[in-house]
Design an enzyme around this catalytic site. Structure first.
Site, short mmCIF file in Angstrom:
data_model
loop_
_atom_site.label_atom_id
_atom_site.label_comp_id
_atom_site.label_asym_id
_atom_site.label_seq_id
_atom_site.Cartn_x
_atom_site.Cartn_y
_atom_site.Cartn_z
N CYS A 128 2.45 3.43 -25.03
CA CYS A 128 3.02 2.64 -26.13
C CYS A 128 2.08 2.52 -27.32
CB CYS A 128 3.42 1.24 -25.64
SG CYS A 128 2.02 0.16 -25.30
N ASP A 167 30.85 13.28 -5.27
CA ASP A 167 31.75 12.56 -4.38
C ASP A 167 33.16 13.14 -4.44
OD1 ASP A 167 30.38 9.20 -4.72
OD2 ASP A 167 29.60 11.06 -3.89
N ALA A 168 33.53 13.59 -5.65
CA ALA A 168 34.88 14.14 -5.80
C ALA A 168 35.01 15.41 -4.97
CB ALA A 168 35.14 14.44 -7.28
N LEU A 173 -2.05 -1.86 12.08
CA LEU A 173 -3.40 -2.15 12.54
C LEU A 173 -4.37 -2.16 11.38
CD1 LEU A 173 -3.46 0.25 15.63
CD2 LEU A 173 -3.56 -2.25 15.70
N TYR A 186 2.34 2.16 24.38
CA TYR A 186 1.02 1.53 24.25
C TYR A 186 1.09 0.03 23.94
CZ TYR A 186 2.01 2.72 19.36
OH TYR A 186 2.61 2.88 18.15
N CYS A 226 -3.56 -2.06 -20.95
CA CYS A 226 -2.72 -2.01 -22.14
C CYS A 226 -2.28 -3.44 -22.44
CB CYS A 226 -1.52 -1.12 -21.85
SG CYS A 226 -0.13 -1.40 -22.95
N CYS A 250 5.57 -2.43 -23.62
CA CYS A 250 5.11 -1.14 -23.11
C CYS A 250 6.12 -0.61 -22.09
CB CYS A 250 3.74 -1.28 -22.46
SG CYS A 250 3.17 0.25 -21.72
N ASP A 295 -0.84 10.10 16.11
CA ASP A 295 -0.33 10.26 14.74
C ASP A 295 1.14 10.66 14.78
OD1 ASP A 295 -0.34 10.26 12.05
OD2 ASP A 295 -1.58 12.05 11.80
N TYR A 333 33.28 16.16 -2.35
CA TYR A 333 33.24 15.73 -0.95
C TYR A 333 34.63 15.28 -0.50
CZ TYR A 333 31.90 12.95 3.14
OH TYR A 333 31.81 12.43 4.40
N ASP A 334 35.25 14.45 -1.35
CA ASP A 334 36.59 13.96 -1.00
C ASP A 334 37.59 15.09 -0.91
OD1 ASP A 334 36.17 10.87 -2.90
OD2 ASP A 334 35.62 11.43 -0.84
N LYS A 350 -10.90 4.76 12.68
CA LYS A 350 -10.36 6.03 12.22
C LYS A 350 -11.41 7.13 12.25
CE LYS A 350 -6.63 6.09 10.57
NZ LYS A 350 -5.87 5.53 9.45
N ARG A 356 10.23 1.30 13.19
CA ARG A 356 9.50 0.14 12.72
C ARG A 356 10.11 -0.44 11.44
NH1 ARG A 356 3.92 -1.81 10.85
NH2 ARG A 356 4.02 -0.58 8.97
N CYS A 399 -3.21 2.78 -25.19
CA CYS A 399 -2.26 3.08 -24.11
C CYS A 399 -1.51 4.37 -24.45
CB CYS A 399 -1.28 1.92 -23.95
SG CYS A 399 0.08 2.29 -22.84
N GLU A 459 -8.22 3.59 23.27
CA GLU A 459 -7.25 4.66 23.51
C GLU A 459 -7.02 5.41 22.22
OE1 GLU A 459 -4.77 1.23 23.98
OE2 GLU A 459 -3.08 2.30 23.08
N LYS A 474 -8.51 -2.75 21.67
CA LYS A 474 -7.74 -3.98 21.82
C LYS A 474 -8.46 -4.92 22.77
CE LYS A 474 -3.50 -1.28 21.31
NZ LYS A 474 -2.42 -0.57 21.97
N LYS A 515 -5.43 6.91 18.88
CA LYS A 515 -4.39 6.48 17.95
C LYS A 515 -3.53 7.70 17.67
CE LYS A 515 -3.62 4.00 13.66
NZ LYS A 515 -2.72 4.92 12.98
N GLU A 553 4.60 5.43 20.51
CA GLU A 553 4.62 6.41 19.44
C GLU A 553 5.44 7.63 19.83
OE1 GLU A 553 2.93 5.06 17.02
OE2 GLU A 553 2.38 6.63 15.57
S1 IVH Z 1 -1.05 -0.78 18.83
C1 IVH Z 1 0.32 -4.87 17.49
N1 IVH Z 1 -1.86 1.53 19.76
O1 IVH Z 1 -0.61 3.02 14.49
C2 IVH Z 1 -0.34 -3.54 17.52
N2 IVH Z 1 -0.71 1.52 17.69
O2 IVH Z 1 -1.65 2.00 12.00
C3 IVH Z 1 0.61 -2.44 17.65
N3 IVH Z 1 -0.37 3.74 16.72
O3 IVH Z 1 2.12 0.97 13.72
C4 IVH Z 1 0.02 -1.12 17.52
N4 IVH Z 1 -1.33 4.87 18.34
O4 IVH Z 1 2.56 3.16 15.02
C5 IVH Z 1 -1.24 0.90 18.76
N5 IVH Z 1 -2.57 3.51 20.73
C6 IVH Z 1 -1.96 2.88 19.74
C7 IVH Z 1 -1.42 3.57 18.65
C8 IVH Z 1 -0.81 2.85 17.64
C9 IVH Z 1 -0.70 4.96 17.19
C10 IVH Z 1 0.30 3.49 15.45
C11 IVH Z 1 1.42 2.48 15.47
C12 IVH Z 1 1.03 1.44 14.45
C13 IVH Z 1 0.09 2.21 13.59
C14 IVH Z 1 -0.85 1.30 12.86
#
Ligand code: IVH
Length: 704
Positions: A428, A39-40, A89, A232, A443, A449, A126, A42-43, A320, A145, A425, A122, A296, A124, A180
């Site tokens: 400990c 910090d010093a 989810l 979504y 333990c 511990c 990533d 930085y200052d 998944k 989030r 353990c 639909e 859904k 999911k 997303e």
């Molecule tokens: S619906 C109330 N739809 O997955 C339900 N989520 O593991 C809201 N995600 O936090 C989520 N694709 O970030 C929904 N087609 C999709 C999604 C989706 C990715 C993510 C979302 C959620 C996370 C849960």
């Protein structure tokens, strides 16, 4: 060089250098949580910058660091409380779990197996979720989030993303669009190539790249990163978007959002299964990462009836894709001691890439898992044990800790010996007991511990518990080892500032700390002195007590003194306090026993009392609609309900602020009895508790 000796050219060059250095320091401090300079120092840089600017006002840069002291920079991102919580989810890993999901929903809604029930499916995506708030058609706020309730304000960054409309025409006056943020494979590869060429940090996968790019304090960096957005879901809306999920998504598309083209409605779960396989075969050619398919319930009225559990909706599930697998060598087995004393064997692996992430550790669960037995003594992996030196098959499913699936006996080294699980353990030296019926060695050292104490503290400051900014796992380890200003038990956190004042060795003089960061930490701690009862209970780290049950227990007892008095008076397995405790929804006898014994264990209790003495524990009262006729009432359901399932009745009662208990006691306010009710009605009668039938109940809460 003294400022008044600088030439204009030198001054200009130095201002440019200072702007760069200070921006880098800000980034390291706020975004990466890894300060690079004291910090010093930085200052001193800031001071030098100010002096040069004063002497050469014309040279002041547009991005002058002296203009960037605003709170947005010094406090990182602002916090945003979501108007409607952002949920996660539930996961399903095979068709059977999807069928169970459908069954659960039908049971909850009281639908027969062949009643029509449509779902959307639909991909999911990533990436990371983002909530966009529009008021009167203008984007006014974008938030990550966070913990689901409070996220980070990233509005400036979201405004740079092309897929995110800044204005909408024909939208409800208030509309929170959720979706997303992600990065395509092509953009990810190009970004990493650019980063590599400029000596910058490269990212492990598109999701990390997307998260790193969105969470930039400098929105111009975000602008230069090609982020995308799929809508979504939604949060607060001033009027419904449509009667169905599919309709709402189409409406969002019409408003100008990108929605996933593979979103479709199906009439039954066979349709979902077909779509899942279809998406799975196309996965590699989509051009962006997905990790499953989300289903859904399509009818939004049904979604509303189904409602939510503590962190997930009942009406959706993520199916998944199967975990990715890879073979590598098990180099060692280490034992970690957790906060409840459980000894967890951890596999140290020759590093290997599994699904785009380098894995070097995996969990081995417990003694039996290593030996090739399940908890009933039956074989797992057909009885093959795991030994140091073995080739093992590693898998990752979602974000969870990697696991070991199998072992290759053909490649086992001749000298490999069966693993002998430690009986003491490693931290400990206390005995590590394995109780009959328990798979885990524990333990018995308790508070003596050090490993348990440190892990308890880490849990105490974690998200969902006290969540103290600037006091994470790393800092806890440092303070735990500190002799002059130690944190050895939770109460020590709240006496830290006072001890610092009384101490000669000030925190501000330590490595990694300066005046600024020490002050910031003390302020963050102070900020948490006021704590809701539910968070306190969860933070105590009592075995078997999770976040949801802590919340239930807190709403039941309402105040710390009431909880404390009940726990002090309770006897395990009997008496009114015990009955009252296990009458709380979600509290079984194992959890209840753990609570009572912890609260009655002398040393533990002293530590808890000392902690509570430092705090201002907030009452847990449900905040509910003021006109709710059952708010704060304790209700018991018994017998058969005709108009809705027991689960739905309970969920609705809770949504209206009532507590639902499993058994009738003096605390019960109301018994709702359907046909076939037995002993509970009798008991209610004896206790003079009002009993009503289902129709009466429905009219009380305002119809079906
Ligand atoms: S619906 C109330 N739809 O997955 C339900 N989520 O593991 C809201 N995600 O936090 C989520 N694709 O970030 C929904 N087609 C999709 C999604 C989706 C990715 C993510 C979302 C959620 C996370 C849960």
């Amino acid at each position: 060089m003294a400022v008044d000796q600088l030439s204009v050219i030198q001054a200009e060059a130095e201002l440019a250098r200072l702007a760069g250095a200070l921006a880098a320091a800000n980034r390291a401090y706020h975004t990466e949580d890894a300060p690079e300079i004291s910090d010093a120092a930085y200052d001193a840089l800031k001071r030098r910058n100010a002096e040069i600017e004063k002497r050469f006002p014309d040279l002041k840069r547009a991005d002058s660091p002296s203009e960037q002291v605003g709170s947005a920079v010094s406090d990182g991102f602002g916090k945003v409380r979501h108007a409607v919580r952002m949920l996660s989810l539930e996961n399903a890993f095979d068709d059977k779990e999807v069928a169970e999901f459908d069954q659960r929903i039908r049971r909850f809604l009281g639908l027969s197996d062949d009643a029509p029930l449509g779902y959307t499916a639909e991909p999911k995506i990533d990436g990371l979720s983002l909530s966009l708030r529009y008021e009167n058609g203008r984007l006014v706020q974008a938030a990550t989030r966070g913990d689901g309730e409070v996220g980070e304000n990233v509005t400036a960054n979201a405004l740079t993303i092309k897929d995110i409309p800044q204005t909408l025409t024909g939208a409800p006056a208030i509309l929170e669009v959720r979706g997303e943020v992600y990065m395509s494979h092509a953009d990810f590869a190009a970004l990493n190539a650019r980063q590599d060429a400029s000596g910058g940090k490269t990212f492990a996968n598109p999701r990390n790249a997307a998260a790193g790019s969105l969470r930039q304090l400098d929105a111009e960096i975000t602008r230069a990163r090609p982020l995308r957005f799929f809508a979504y879901a939604w949060g607060e809306v001033s009027e419904p978007l449509a009667p169905t999920q599919k309709g709402a998504i189409d409406r969002l598309a019409n408003l100008g959002f990108q929605t996933n083209p593979l979103t479709q409605r199906f009439e039954d779960i066979e349709g979902l299964a077909r779509h899942y396989r279809d998406i799975e075969t196309r996965r590699a050619s989509l051009g962006y990462d997905i990790d499953g398919v989300v289903y859904k319930v399509d009818d939004l009225r049904l979604q509303e009836r189904l409602g939510f559990r503590s962190t997930t909706p009942r009406w959706a599930i993520a199916h998944k894709f199967p975990a990715e697998l890879a073979w590598t060598v098990l180099e060692a087995i280490d034992i970690q001691v957790g906060r409840t004393g459980a000894l967890s064997p951890v596999a140290r692996l020759r590093p290997i890439t599994v699904g785009g992430v380098v894995v070097s550790n995996a969990t081995l669960h417990n003694e039996d898992y290593i030996a090739g037995r399940d908890s009933n003594g039956g074989p797992i992996r057909e009885g093959r044990d795991i030994r140091v030196g073995d080739w093992v098959q590693v898998y990752r499913a979602g974000d969870v800790i990697p696991k070991i699936k199998d072992v290759d006996l053909a490649r086992r080294p001749a000298e490999a010996r069966p693993y002998a699980f430690p009986q003491t353990c490693p931290e400990c030296g206390s005995v590590a007991m394995r109780e009959p019926g328990d798979a885990v060695h524990r333990c018995i050292g308790g508070l003596i511990c050090p490993a348990q104490a440190v892990e308890k503290l880490k849990h105490f400051v974690s998200r969902g518990a006290f969540d103290i900014e600037g006091l994470g796992a790393k800092q806890i380890e440092m303070f735990f080892a500190d002799d002059l200003l130690p944190i050895r038990e939770p109460a020590d956190i709240f006496t830290l500032a006072a001890r610092d004042r009384a101490n000669l060795s000030k925190l501000a003089n330590r490595d990694g700390f300066g005046e600024r960061s020490a002050k910031k930490l003390f302020a963050a701690i102070e900020d948490r002195r006021k704590i809701p009862l539910a968070k306190l209970l969860f933070a105590l780290g009592i075995r078997h007590l999770g976040e949801t049950s802590s919340a239930m227990i807190a709403t039941h007892y309402e105040t710390w003194p009431a909880f404390e008095a009940a726990m002090t008076a309770a006897r395990v397995g009997e008496g009114p306090e015990w009955d009252d405790l296990i009458g709380i929804d979600g509290v079984g006898s194992v959890m209840a026993a753990s609570l009572v014994t912890t609260m009655q264990q002398e040393a533990e209790r002293a530590s808890i009392d000392w902690l509570v003495a430092q705090l201002d524990v907030q009452e847990s009262r449900c905040v509910v609609a003021e006109n709710s006729p059952v708010a704060g009432k304790t209700i018991v359901f018994t017998g058969t309900l005709k108009k809705m399932s027991r689960a739905e009745a309970k969920a609705r009662a809770e949504a209206l602020g009532a507590k639902v208990a499993g058994s009738v006691s003096a605390k019960t306010d109301l018994l709702v009895a359907g046909p076939g009710a037995g002993s509970k009605t009798k008991k209610a009668e004896e206790l003079g508790i009002e009993t009503i039938n289902e129709d009466h109940w429905l009219s009380l809460i305002g119809g079906a």
